[in-house]
Design a protein around this motif. Structure first.
Motif, mmCIF file in Angstrom:
data_model
loop_
_atom_site.group_PDB
_atom_site.id
_atom_site.type_symbol
_atom_site.label_atom_id
_atom_site.label_comp_id
_atom_site.label_asym_id
_atom_site.label_seq_id
_atom_site.Cartn_x
_atom_site.Cartn_y
_atom_site.Cartn_z
ATOM 1 N N PRO A 198 12.193 -5.451 5.397
ATOM 2 C CA PRO A 198 13.336 -4.579 5.659
ATOM 3 C C PRO A 198 13.267 -3.860 6.999
ATOM 4 N N TYR A 199 12.067 -3.576 7.484
ATOM 5 C CA TYR A 199 11.972 -2.846 8.741
ATOM 6 C C TYR A 199 12.363 -3.712 9.942
ATOM 7 N N LEU A 200 12.631 -4.996 9.734
ATOM 8 C CA LEU A 200 13.094 -5.856 10.813
ATOM 9 C C LEU A 200 14.615 -5.946 10.858
ATOM 10 N N HIS A 201 15.260 -5.335 9.879
ATOM 11 C CA HIS A 201 16.724 -5.361 9.783
ATOM 12 C C HIS A 201 17.342 -4.808 11.063
ATOM 13 N N ALA A 245 3.420 0.149 -7.292
ATOM 14 C CA ALA A 245 3.667 -1.253 -6.957
ATOM 15 C C ALA A 245 5.150 -1.496 -6.728
ATOM 16 N N VAL A 246 6.002 -0.891 -7.540
ATOM 17 C CA VAL A 246 7.442 -1.035 -7.364
ATOM 18 C C VAL A 246 7.867 -0.386 -6.053
ATOM 19 N N ALA A 247 7.287 0.773 -5.748
ATOM 20 C CA ALA A 247 7.646 1.473 -4.513
ATOM 21 C C ALA A 247 7.272 0.668 -3.285
ATOM 22 N N PHE A 248 6.153 -0.065 -3.344
ATOM 23 C CA PHE A 248 5.707 -0.848 -2.207
ATOM 24 C C PHE A 248 6.103 -2.306 -2.325
ATOM 25 N N GLY A 249 6.966 -2.633 -3.278
ATOM 26 C CA GLY A 249 7.342 -4.017 -3.493
ATOM 27 C C GLY A 249 8.171 -4.564 -2.365
ATOM 28 N N GLY A 250 8.605 -5.765 -2.517
ATOM 29 C CA GLY A 250 9.411 -6.411 -1.510
ATOM 30 C C GLY A 250 8.741 -7.676 -1.037
ATOM 31 N N PRO A 251 9.333 -8.332 -0.078
ATOM 32 C CA PRO A 251 8.814 -9.614 0.356
ATOM 33 C C PRO A 251 7.411 -9.538 0.926
ATOM 34 N N HIS A 252 6.995 -8.391 1.399
ATOM 35 C CA HIS A 252 5.651 -8.270 1.950
ATOM 36 C C HIS A 252 4.675 -7.634 0.975
#
Length: 173
Positions: A60-63, A26-33
């Motif tokens: 992050p992939y939109l950065h 869950a931490v690895a896949f965390g983030g705004p999405h």
């Protein structure tokens, strides 16, 4: 130790492994999405950073893709629409994880109960992952072909960088 108690130990270790792996995943896949609390979210960067002009969190992939205002608005709508369902999935997953951790010291422990809870935790994680992937796909559809190509290149570069971080300097040749 007899054969039967060895099975209980084996099953307990499997359940404990799942109980430890799920929160780390869950931490690895965390983030705004992925994470309901914005874990792993963005700090304030510029216009091309992880936050849009309105301060909303962007994946992050939109950065660095220099999204138009219409694209940022559409991405915000997509992320905003899926947030309640993701939060519900995360709460369900955490509830099952708590039950699994509590079962370890419970007087009514049973391997069958541990397996059922571990299966529920795995199912909840899979549902969260599938929902995140579906949301990411919706966001991907908002991008222009050039932005999609750039996002794929940056993702590949990021993956190569992450693969190198786990190795010692002697293993990197």
């Amino acid at each position: 130790m007899n054969f039967e108690s060895g099975r209980y130990v084996e099953r307990f270790l499997i359940a404990a492994g799942v109980a430890l792996a799920v929160p780390l995943t869950a931490v690895a896949f965390g983030g705004p999405h992925g994470a309901p609390n914005g874990c792993g979210g963005a700090e304030v960067h510029g216009k091309a950073g992880l936050r849009g002009m309105g301060g909303e969190k962007m994946p992050p992939y939109l950065h660095g893709l220099d999204l138009s205002e219409a694209q940022r608005d559409k991405v915000f709508e997509i992320l905003h629409a899926q947030a309640p369902a993701m939060r519900d999935r995360a709460k369900a997953m955490h509830r099952v994880e708590d039950e699994l951790r509590g079962l370890v010291a419970a007087p009514d422990y049973s391997a069958a109960k541990a397996k059922a809870l571990a299966d529920s935790a795995a199912k909840a994680m899979a549902e969260m992952t599938l929902a995140r992937v579906a949301t990411d796909r919706q966001v991907f559809e908002v991008l222009t072909p050039e932005q999609r190509k750039l996002a794929a290149e940056m993702k590949a570069e990021g993956r190569r960088g992450l693969e190198g971080e786990g190795r010692s300097s002697s293993a990197r040749r």
